[in-house]
Design an enzyme around this catalytic site. Structure first.
Site, PDB file in Angstrom:
ATOM      1  N   GLU A 101       0.422  -5.859   0.138  1.00  0.00           N
ATOM      2  CA  GLU A 101       0.059  -4.695  -0.734  1.00  0.00           C
ATOM      3  C   GLU A 101       0.778  -3.614  -0.183  1.00  0.00           C
ATOM      4  O   GLU A 101       0.751  -3.436   1.050  1.00  0.00           O
ATOM      5  CB  GLU A 101      -1.445  -4.741  -0.762  1.00  0.00           C
ATOM      6  CG  GLU A 101      -1.713  -3.463  -1.535  1.00  0.00           C
ATOM      7  CD  GLU A 101      -1.918  -3.159  -2.715  1.00  0.00           C
ATOM      8  OE1 GLU A 101      -0.815  -3.047  -3.230  1.00  0.00           O
ATOM      9  OE2 GLU A 101      -2.823  -2.887  -3.546  1.00  0.00           O
ATOM     10  N   ASP A 105      -6.202   1.885  -1.173  1.00  0.00           N
ATOM     11  CA  ASP A 105      -6.686   3.180  -1.403  1.00  0.00           C
ATOM     12  C   ASP A 105      -8.069   3.204  -1.655  1.00  0.00           C
ATOM     13  O   ASP A 105      -8.790   2.977  -0.904  1.00  0.00           O
ATOM     14  CB  ASP A 105      -5.823   3.696  -2.515  1.00  0.00           C
ATOM     15  CG  ASP A 105      -6.198   5.332  -2.862  1.00  0.00           C
ATOM     16  OD1 ASP A 105      -6.326   6.077  -1.864  1.00  0.00           O
ATOM     17  OD2 ASP A 105      -6.008   5.816  -3.957  1.00  0.00           O
TER      18      ASP A 105
HETATM   19  P1  5GP Z   1      -6.431   1.346  -5.215  1.00  0.00           P
HETATM   20  O1  5GP Z   1      -6.844   0.327  -6.186  1.00  0.00           O
HETATM   21  O2  5GP Z   1      -6.717   0.552  -3.952  1.00  0.00           O
HETATM   22  O3  5GP Z   1      -7.093   2.379  -5.409  1.00  0.00           O
HETATM   23  O4  5GP Z   1      -4.994   1.614  -5.198  1.00  0.00           O
HETATM   24  C1  5GP Z   1      -3.798   0.912  -4.761  1.00  0.00           C
HETATM   25  C2  5GP Z   1      -2.743   0.922  -5.398  1.00  0.00           C
HETATM   26  O5  5GP Z   1      -2.707   2.300  -5.740  1.00  0.00           O
HETATM   27  C3  5GP Z   1      -1.462   0.858  -4.469  1.00  0.00           C
HETATM   28  O6  5GP Z   1      -0.964  -0.431  -4.588  1.00  0.00           O
HETATM   29  C4  5GP Z   1      -0.462   2.032  -4.984  1.00  0.00           C
HETATM   30  O7  5GP Z   1       0.301   1.288  -6.349  1.00  0.00           O
HETATM   31  C5  5GP Z   1      -1.210   3.049  -5.388  1.00  0.00           C
HETATM   32  N1  5GP Z   1      -1.329   4.096  -4.652  1.00  0.00           N
HETATM   33  C6  5GP Z   1      -2.410   4.392  -3.900  1.00  0.00           C
HETATM   34  N2  5GP Z   1      -2.222   5.456  -3.131  1.00  0.00           N
HETATM   35  C7  5GP Z   1      -0.865   5.904  -3.328  1.00  0.00           C
HETATM   36  C8  5GP Z   1       0.182   6.909  -3.036  1.00  0.00           C
HETATM   37  O8  5GP Z   1      -0.203   7.779  -2.045  1.00  0.00           O
HETATM   38  N3  5GP Z   1       1.328   6.888  -3.594  1.00  0.00           N
HETATM   39  C9  5GP Z   1       1.597   5.962  -4.547  1.00  0.00           C
HETATM   40  N4  5GP Z   1       2.845   6.234  -5.018  1.00  0.00           N
HETATM   41  N5  5GP Z   1       0.808   5.109  -4.889  1.00  0.00           N
HETATM   42  C10 5GP Z   1      -0.358   4.960  -4.369  1.00  0.00           C
END
Ligand code: 5GP
Length: 179
Positions: A101, A105
């Site tokens: 991954e 986040d």
């Molecule tokens: P989660 O489901 O953990 O909230 O998000 C994971 C996904 O969100 C990551 O695989 C990525 O695609 C996107 N994401 C999270 N933080 C960032 C960031 O700072 N920049 C970008 N471009 N995508 C992010």
């Protein structure tokens, strides 16, 4: 899409990433020592550069597959609802699997993907995330290996985009709006 102008401030250099990828690959080699085949599953699209560098450092019998889960879709906040847009090509039942991954986040994406893949009965299922934003976590989940813990900032580069741009930057930087 956000049309504001922005600049990118370097957060993690290409050199620091390369050194960390090499060290992580050593740990993964030890953990999967003796495997007959490790299926490395990249989560599209943000992990494509990381997985490319990582597998080239791995001295193990490796197969590469990809899975695409819905992500921010041009927005800068998580949607929480995760959908599978592209599934694996291969079977993972009884195999050793490493999910790659880009960023953990809120944790919703990794949590959803791991539930799905574990329902297919892999022999072993581990995860590696290049970046971790622990302060943003909403689901209690942590990758087996993490490259770098970072603060709550929106990052780009090394495969990670902002509205499909900046994936080709060799370093990781934070987006700062100038207007
Ligand atoms: P989660 O489901 O953990 O909230 O998000 C994971 C996904 O969100 C990551 O695989 C990525 O695609 C996107 N994401 C999270 N933080 C960032 C960031 O700072 N920049 C970008 N471009 N995508 C992010």
């Amino acid at each position: 899409m956000d049309k504001r102008s922005y600049v990118i401030d370097e957060l993690i250099s290409a050199k620091a990433i390369a050194a960390r990828v090499e060290a992580l690959a050593k740990e993964i080699e030890e953990a999967f020592h003796g495997t007959d085949k490790l299926i490395v599953v990249g989560l599209l699209r943000g992990s494509f550069v990381f997985i490319a560098d990582l597998v080239r450092e791995l001295d193990l019998p490796v197969e590469v597959d990809f899975l695409e889960a819905s992500s921010y879709g041009g927005e800068m906040v998580s949607s929480r609802e995760v959908r599978i847009l592209k599934d694996l090509r291969g079977e993972i039942g009884g195999r050793d699997v490493l999910v790659v991954e880009d960023i953990v986040d809120t944790g919703f994406t990794l949590n959803h993907v791991l539930r799905l893949l574990s329902s297919r009965g892999p022999r072993r299922l581990e995860t590696i995330a290049l970046l971790d934003k622990p302060s943003r976590r909403e689901v209690d989940i942590k990758a087996t290996w993490t490259g770098f813990e970072i603060p709550d900032a929106f990052v780009v580069g090394y495969g990670i985009d902002f509205a499909q741009r900046n994936r080709n930057l060799p370093y990781i930087g934070t987006v700062r709006f100038t207007e």
